[in-house]
Design a protein around this motif. Structure first.
Motif, mmCIF file in Angstrom:
data_model
loop_
_atom_site.group_PDB
_atom_site.id
_atom_site.type_symbol
_atom_site.label_atom_id
_atom_site.label_comp_id
_atom_site.label_asym_id
_atom_site.label_seq_id
_atom_site.Cartn_x
_atom_site.Cartn_y
_atom_site.Cartn_z
ATOM 1 N N GLY A 1 0.809 -1.212 0.000
ATOM 2 C CA GLY A 1 0.000 0.000 0.000
ATOM 3 C C GLY A 1 0.841 1.261 0.000
ATOM 4 O O GLY A 1 0.313 2.370 0.076
ATOM 5 N N TYR A 2 2.128 1.121 -0.079
ATOM 6 C CA TYR A 2 3.051 2.251 -0.177
ATOM 7 C C TYR A 2 4.260 1.794 -0.976
ATOM 8 O O TYR A 2 4.496 0.600 -1.167
ATOM 9 N N LEU A 3 5.026 2.763 -1.456
ATOM 10 C CA LEU A 3 6.218 2.449 -2.250
ATOM 11 C C LEU A 3 7.474 2.822 -1.486
ATOM 12 O O LEU A 3 7.558 3.901 -0.909
ATOM 13 N N THR A 4 8.438 1.925 -1.518
ATOM 14 C CA THR A 4 9.750 2.241 -0.973
ATOM 15 C C THR A 4 10.621 2.751 -2.118
ATOM 16 O O THR A 4 10.269 2.590 -3.297
ATOM 17 N N LEU A 5 11.741 3.331 -1.780
ATOM 18 C CA LEU A 5 12.679 3.775 -2.803
ATOM 19 C C LEU A 5 13.123 2.586 -3.648
ATOM 20 O O LEU A 5 13.222 2.679 -4.875
ATOM 21 N N GLU A 6 13.319 1.447 -3.017
ATOM 22 C CA GLU A 6 13.725 0.239 -3.746
ATOM 23 C C GLU A 6 12.663 -0.170 -4.782
ATOM 24 O O GLU A 6 12.990 -0.510 -5.920
ATOM 25 N N ASP A 7 11.386 -0.129 -4.391
ATOM 26 C CA ASP A 7 10.299 -0.446 -5.330
ATOM 27 C C ASP A 7 10.365 0.495 -6.534
ATOM 28 O O ASP A 7 10.237 0.082 -7.688
ATOM 29 N N PHE A 8 10.528 1.748 -6.231
ATOM 30 C CA PHE A 8 10.558 2.791 -7.253
ATOM 31 C C PHE A 8 11.740 2.579 -8.204
ATOM 32 O O PHE A 8 11.594 2.662 -9.422
ATOM 33 N N GLN A 9 12.902 2.313 -7.638
ATOM 34 C CA GLN A 9 14.096 2.101 -8.455
ATOM 35 C C GLN A 9 13.945 0.881 -9.365
ATOM 36 O O GLN A 9 14.286 0.935 -10.547
ATOM 37 N N LYS A 10 13.424 -0.216 -8.825
ATOM 38 C CA LYS A 10 13.240 -1.425 -9.628
ATOM 39 C C LYS A 10 12.255 -1.186 -10.771
ATOM 40 O O LYS A 10 12.478 -1.634 -11.894
ATOM 41 N N ALA A 11 11.190 -0.491 -10.477
ATOM 42 C CA ALA A 11 10.189 -0.221 -11.510
ATOM 43 C C ALA A 11 10.787 0.630 -12.628
ATOM 44 O O ALA A 11 10.596 0.334 -13.811
ATOM 45 N N PHE A 12 11.520 1.666 -12.258
ATOM 46 C CA PHE A 12 12.104 2.543 -13.283
ATOM 47 C C PHE A 12 13.216 1.863 -14.064
ATOM 48 O O PHE A 12 13.415 2.164 -15.232
ATOM 49 N N LYS A 13 13.909 0.943 -13.446
ATOM 50 C CA LYS A 13 14.944 0.200 -14.185
ATOM 51 C C LYS A 13 14.306 -0.650 -15.287
ATOM 52 O O LYS A 13 14.903 -0.865 -16.326
ATOM 53 N N GLN A 14 13.093 -1.097 -15.056
ATOM 54 C CA GLN A 14 12.390 -1.889 -16.075
ATOM 55 C C GLN A 14 11.785 -1.016 -17.169
ATOM 56 O O GLN A 14 11.859 -1.365 -18.336
ATOM 57 N N VAL A 15 11.178 0.087 -16.798
ATOM 58 C CA VAL A 15 10.473 0.896 -17.802
ATOM 59 C C VAL A 15 11.334 1.985 -18.424
ATOM 60 O O VAL A 15 11.042 2.450 -19.526
ATOM 61 N N ALA A 16 12.366 2.418 -17.726
ATOM 62 C CA ALA A 16 13.252 3.469 -18.248
ATOM 63 C C ALA A 16 14.681 3.193 -17.790
ATOM 64 O O ALA A 16 15.236 3.922 -16.961
ATOM 65 N N PRO A 17 15.311 2.147 -18.320
ATOM 66 C CA PRO A 17 16.618 1.720 -17.819
ATOM 67 C C PRO A 17 17.728 2.766 -17.972
ATOM 68 O O PRO A 17 18.699 2.728 -17.223
ATOM 69 N N LYS A 18 17.589 3.709 -18.887
ATOM 70 C CA LYS A 18 18.644 4.717 -19.093
ATOM 71 C C LYS A 18 18.406 5.999 -18.298
ATOM 72 O O LYS A 18 19.208 6.916 -18.374
ATOM 73 N N LEU A 19 17.346 6.036 -17.527
ATOM 74 C CA LEU A 19 17.050 7.211 -16.713
ATOM 75 C C LEU A 19 18.083 7.326 -15.599
ATOM 76 O O LEU A 19 18.320 6.365 -14.862
ATOM 77 N N PRO A 20 18.728 8.483 -15.471
ATOM 78 C CA PRO A 20 19.753 8.644 -14.428
ATOM 79 C C PRO A 20 19.184 8.433 -13.015
ATOM 80 O O PRO A 20 18.060 8.831 -12.730
ATOM 81 N N GLU A 21 19.962 7.827 -12.172
ATOM 82 C CA GLU A 21 19.559 7.526 -10.793
ATOM 83 C C GLU A 21 19.134 8.801 -10.045
ATOM 84 O O GLU A 21 18.184 8.773 -9.267
ATOM 85 N N ARG A 22 19.814 9.909 -10.291
ATOM 86 C CA ARG A 22 19.484 11.157 -9.585
ATOM 87 C C ARG A 22 18.066 11.623 -9.901
ATOM 88 O O ARG A 22 17.378 12.170 -9.046
ATOM 89 N N ILE A 23 17.603 11.374 -11.123
ATOM 90 C CA ILE A 23 16.238 11.752 -11.506
ATOM 91 C C ILE A 23 15.235 10.896 -10.724
ATOM 92 O O ILE A 23 14.240 11.406 -10.203
ATOM 93 N N ILE A 24 15.520 9.615 -10.623
ATOM 94 C CA ILE A 24 14.646 8.708 -9.866
ATOM 95 C C ILE A 24 14.575 9.159 -8.416
ATOM 96 O O ILE A 24 13.495 9.224 -7.823
ATOM 97 N N LEU A 25 15.703 9.511 -7.854
ATOM 98 C CA LEU A 25 15.736 9.985 -6.452
ATOM 99 C C LEU A 25 14.957 11.289 -6.280
ATOM 100 O O LEU A 25 14.238 11.465 -5.303
ATOM 101 N N GLU A 26 15.101 12.197 -7.258
ATOM 102 C CA GLU A 26 14.375 13.470 -7.203
ATOM 103 C C GLU A 26 12.867 13.246 -7.278
ATOM 104 O O GLU A 26 12.104 13.845 -6.512
ATOM 105 N N VAL A 27 12.460 12.386 -8.173
ATOM 106 C CA VAL A 27 11.031 12.108 -8.338
ATOM 107 C C VAL A 27 10.491 11.452 -7.065
ATOM 108 O O VAL A 27 9.413 11.812 -6.562
ATOM 109 N N PHE A 28 11.223 10.498 -6.517
ATOM 110 C CA PHE A 28 10.765 9.790 -5.327
ATOM 111 C C PHE A 28 10.660 10.730 -4.131
ATOM 112 O O PHE A 28 9.715 10.647 -3.354
ATOM 113 N N SER A 29 11.588 11.628 -3.997
ATOM 114 C CA SER A 29 11.595 12.508 -2.819
ATOM 115 C C SER A 29 10.658 13.703 -2.955
ATOM 116 O O SER A 29 10.444 14.423 -2.005
ATOM 117 N N SER A 30 10.076 13.889 -4.131
ATOM 118 C CA SER A 30 9.146 15.022 -4.341
ATOM 119 C C SER A 30 7.834 14.810 -3.633
ATOM 120 O O SER A 30 7.314 13.805 -3.496
#
Length: 138
Positions: A109-138
């Motif tokens: 019922g909630y997302l962890t940073l790990e969940d978020f990172q794994k999902a983005f690695k599958q759908v956008a593998p070339k997306l920089p890690e810093r962008i994923i962190l920025e989106v997650f922390s927003s």
């Protein structure tokens, strides 16, 4: 709320002919006296018939305050527009729920940073890690 943020993104959804026909039939069924409009109570019954719940006073007030003040209710075209927006918002919420569920691999019922990172690695593998962190922390 009655209207969600569905209007925040460009939508091209239109009701199918059968769905449109159903909405018109519900309007006519709720307009028992053939007044040509739905009163506040008629509108509530129509929402129950179409969406399965009774709208709150705030929802009904919102709709009724947006219609022509010279008429004691909501005309068919106004009704169709309100119902189309409501259906569009419902579809948008379902789309968000579907995406969230795909990310929430452990059904917590909630997302962890790990969940978020794994999902983005599958759908956008070339997306920089810093962008994923920025989106997650927003």
């Amino acid at each position: 709320m009655f209207f969600s943020q569905a209007g925040a993104r460009a939508r091209t959804w239109e009701a199918s002919p059968s769905e449109h026909k159903k909405w018109v039939e519900v309007f006519k069924a709720c307009d028992e006296d053939n007044k040509g409009y739905l009163s506040r109570e008629d509108f509530k019954v129509a929402v129950v018939m179409l969406f399965g719940y009774k709208p709150s006073k705030i929802e009904a007030d919102s709709v009724m305050s947006s219609v022509n003040p010279n008429i004691s209710g909501i005309l068919l075209e106004e009704f169709l527009n309100v119902i189309r927006k409501k259906r569009e918002a419902q579809l948008y919420r379902n789309e968000i729920r579907h995406i969230f569920t795909a990310f929430d691999r452990h059904y917590r019922g909630y997302l962890t940073l790990e969940d978020f990172q794994k999902a983005f690695k599958q759908v956008a593998p070339k997306l920089p890690e810093r962008i994923i962190l920025e989106v997650f922390s927003s």
